[in-house]
Scaffold this motif. Structure first.
Motif, short mmCIF file in Angstrom:
data_model
loop_
_atom_site.label_atom_id
_atom_site.label_comp_id
_atom_site.label_asym_id
_atom_site.label_seq_id
_atom_site.Cartn_x
_atom_site.Cartn_y
_atom_site.Cartn_z
N PHE A 218 -1.29 -13.94 0.07
CA PHE A 218 -2.04 -12.81 -0.46
C PHE A 218 -1.09 -11.64 -0.68
O PHE A 218 -1.12 -10.65 0.06
CB PHE A 218 -3.16 -12.38 0.48
CG PHE A 218 -4.23 -13.42 0.71
CD1 PHE A 218 -5.32 -13.50 -0.14
CD2 PHE A 218 -4.14 -14.31 1.77
CE1 PHE A 218 -6.31 -14.45 0.08
CE2 PHE A 218 -5.12 -15.25 1.99
CZ PHE A 218 -6.22 -15.33 1.14
N PRO A 219 -0.23 -11.69 -1.68
CA PRO A 219 0.75 -10.62 -1.88
C PRO A 219 0.09 -9.31 -2.31
O PRO A 219 -0.88 -9.29 -3.06
CB PRO A 219 1.66 -11.17 -2.97
CG PRO A 219 0.80 -12.14 -3.73
CD PRO A 219 -0.10 -12.76 -2.71
N LEU A 220 0.67 -8.21 -1.82
CA LEU A 220 0.27 -6.88 -2.25
C LEU A 220 0.73 -6.68 -3.69
O LEU A 220 1.80 -7.13 -4.08
CB LEU A 220 0.91 -5.84 -1.33
CG LEU A 220 0.63 -4.36 -1.62
CD1 LEU A 220 -0.83 -4.02 -1.37
CD2 LEU A 220 1.55 -3.49 -0.75
N ALA A 221 -0.11 -6.00 -4.51
CA ALA A 221 0.25 -5.78 -5.91
C ALA A 221 0.31 -4.30 -6.28
O ALA A 221 0.86 -3.95 -7.32
CB ALA A 221 -0.73 -6.49 -6.84
N GLY A 222 -0.26 -3.42 -5.46
CA GLY A 222 -0.23 -2.01 -5.79
C GLY A 222 -1.44 -1.28 -5.21
O GLY A 222 -2.13 -1.79 -4.32
N GLY A 223 -1.69 -0.08 -5.72
CA GLY A 223 -2.80 0.71 -5.24
C GLY A 223 -3.19 1.79 -6.24
O GLY A 223 -2.44 2.08 -7.18
N ARG A 224 -4.34 2.38 -6.04
CA ARG A 224 -4.81 3.45 -6.92
C ARG A 224 -5.81 4.31 -6.16
O ARG A 224 -6.20 3.99 -5.03
CB ARG A 224 -5.46 2.88 -8.18
CG ARG A 224 -6.71 2.05 -7.95
CD ARG A 224 -7.27 1.52 -9.27
NE ARG A 224 -8.36 0.59 -9.05
CZ ARG A 224 -9.63 0.94 -8.90
NH1 ARG A 224 -9.96 2.22 -8.95
NH2 ARG A 224 -10.57 0.02 -8.71
N LEU A 225 -6.24 5.37 -6.80
CA LEU A 225 -7.28 6.23 -6.27
C LEU A 225 -8.59 5.94 -6.97
O LEU A 225 -8.62 5.57 -8.14
CB LEU A 225 -6.91 7.71 -6.47
CG LEU A 225 -5.65 8.22 -5.79
CD1 LEU A 225 -5.40 9.67 -6.20
CD2 LEU A 225 -5.77 8.12 -4.28
N ASP A 226 -9.69 6.13 -6.24
CA ASP A 226 -11.02 6.04 -6.85
C ASP A 226 -11.91 7.04 -6.13
O ASP A 226 -11.47 7.72 -5.19
CB ASP A 226 -11.57 4.62 -6.73
CG ASP A 226 -12.57 4.29 -7.85
OD1 ASP A 226 -13.30 5.20 -8.28
OD2 ASP A 226 -12.61 3.13 -8.30
N TYR A 227 -13.16 7.14 -6.56
CA TYR A 227 -14.10 8.08 -5.98
C TYR A 227 -15.35 7.31 -5.58
O TYR A 227 -15.98 6.64 -6.41
CB TYR A 227 -14.46 9.19 -6.98
CG TYR A 227 -15.14 10.37 -6.35
CD1 TYR A 227 -14.41 11.37 -5.70
CD2 TYR A 227 -16.53 10.50 -6.39
CE1 TYR A 227 -15.03 12.46 -5.12
CE2 TYR A 227 -17.16 11.59 -5.81
CZ TYR A 227 -16.41 12.57 -5.19
OH TYR A 227 -17.03 13.64 -4.61
N LEU A 228 -15.70 7.38 -4.29
CA LEU A 228 -16.79 6.57 -3.75
C LEU A 228 -17.42 7.32 -2.58
O LEU A 228 -16.73 8.01 -1.84
CB LEU A 228 -16.24 5.22 -3.29
CG LEU A 228 -17.23 4.14 -2.88
CD1 LEU A 228 -17.95 3.57 -4.10
CD2 LEU A 228 -16.49 3.00 -2.16
N GLN A 229 -18.75 7.17 -2.43
CA GLN A 229 -19.44 7.81 -1.32
C GLN A 229 -19.14 9.32 -1.27
O GLN A 229 -18.93 9.91 -0.22
CB GLN A 229 -19.03 7.15 0.00
CG GLN A 229 -19.46 5.70 0.13
CD GLN A 229 -20.95 5.55 0.36
OE1 GLN A 229 -21.43 5.75 1.47
NE2 GLN A 229 -21.69 5.21 -0.69
N GLN A 230 -19.07 9.93 -2.45
CA GLN A 230 -18.88 11.37 -2.61
C GLN A 230 -17.54 11.84 -2.05
O GLN A 230 -17.41 12.96 -1.55
CB GLN A 230 -20.02 12.15 -1.96
CG GLN A 230 -21.38 11.83 -2.58
CD GLN A 230 -22.51 12.63 -1.96
OE1 GLN A 230 -22.41 13.11 -0.84
NE2 GLN A 230 -23.58 12.80 -2.70
N ARG A 231 -16.51 10.97 -2.13
CA ARG A 231 -15.19 11.38 -1.67
C ARG A 231 -14.12 10.48 -2.30
O ARG A 231 -14.42 9.35 -2.71
CB ARG A 231 -15.08 11.28 -0.14
CG ARG A 231 -15.23 9.87 0.43
CD ARG A 231 -14.60 9.79 1.81
NE ARG A 231 -13.20 10.15 1.74
CZ ARG A 231 -12.56 10.85 2.69
NH1 ARG A 231 -13.21 11.22 3.78
NH2 ARG A 231 -11.29 11.15 2.56
N PRO A 232 -12.87 10.96 -2.40
CA PRO A 232 -11.80 10.10 -2.89
C PRO A 232 -11.51 8.99 -1.88
O PRO A 232 -11.57 9.21 -0.66
CB PRO A 232 -10.60 11.06 -3.01
CG PRO A 232 -11.18 12.43 -2.98
CD PRO A 232 -12.42 12.34 -2.15
#
Length: 266
Positions: A175-189
């Motif tokens: 299960f190699p790591l591929a990266g990351g990002r930001l999102d907005y969920l449950q009224q918070r980043p």
């Protein structure tokens, strides 16, 4: 084409109604234009909501409330209703069912307005998770930082969030790591970590635990996707993928072990 012209074509793009060359040009524009990409994501989210929620049965409690608020109107035979006549009178028609129809329409409007408030919070959460995952897949924007190195991905979140998400590489387990990002969920980043398993994408949403934590592990299936929730290292962790449930659960256990979490998944 300018932004307005492009955004008028987004619906046709979603429905696969555009010629291949035009569709390719619009997708290329979406990769470079945040404004149009957000409009596209909003359309996708609305389509997902309609397909998922518009056909949901009315909750019994809400149905009872609406029924109680609508007063039945006794039917009056039309032959017994006489129009006003005579000098100075204006001919007026009376339709006894109009009040009932108006109440029904008002009740229907109230139902659609209140329906989201009656959904369990757990359902709303998994719907938001799935919508976020589908949006990322549709616009091909799974990662803001692309790297297989956890020491590159984890520092990238510094200064962008008020917490530090747990980032672990499971390449040795497939299960190699591929990266990351930001999102907005449950009224918070929130942080989103991307992993791969063969040809499958696994997105892990992470944000701090607040309040009382629940024991046990949550696995749900929605629209062909598996959604799995647990807690580790003081974080809510939710994985979304088209991977089968057994492999997704194995992935979660490996991620917990990598973090040295001693608590049970939630």
């Amino acid at each position: 084409m300018n932004h307005d012209e492009i955004q008028t074509r987004l619906s046709a793009l979603i429905d696969d109604e555009l010629p291949a060359d035009e569709a390719q040009a619009l997708r290329a524009h979406l990769n470079d234009c945040m404004e149009c990409r957000e409009a596209y994501a909003a359309m996708l989210a609305m389509g997902t909501w309609i397909q998922r929620d518009a056909v949901m049965p009315m909750p019994p409690a809400l149905a009872a409330q609406l029924t109680a608020s609508l007063k039945p109107v006794a039917a009056i035979p039309m032959q017994n209703v006489k129009p006003a006549t005579g000098p100075g009178k204006t001919r007026t028609w009376f339709w006894p069912g109009l009040t009932g129809l108006g109440g029904l329409l008002a009740g229907a409007a109230l139902m659609f307005a209140l329906l989201p408030l009656w959904q369990p919070q757990s359902d709303l959460l998994t719907q938001d998770l799935l919508a976020g995952h589908i949006r990322a897949l549709q616009v091909d924007h799974l990662s803001d930082v692309i790297s297989t190195d956890q020491h590159t991905v984890k520092p990238w979140f510094a200064g962008k969030l008020d917490f530090s998400p747990p980032v672990h590489d499971l390449v040795a387990d497939g299960f190699p790591l591929a990266g990351g990002r930001l999102d907005y969920l449950q009224q918070r980043p929130v942080a989103v970590l991307n992993y791969r398993y063969r040809l499958h994408v696994i997105e892990v949403y992470a944000w701090p635990v607040a309040g009382k934590t629940a024991a046990g592990q949550t696995l749900q299936t929605r629209q062909g996707y598996q959604i799995l929730g647990w807690q580790q290292e003081g974080m809510n962790m939710w994985a979304v993928s088209d991977l089968n449930g057994a492999d997704l659960q194995r992935f979660a256990q490996l991620l917990k072990a990598a973090g040295g979490a001693g608590q049970r998944p939630a």
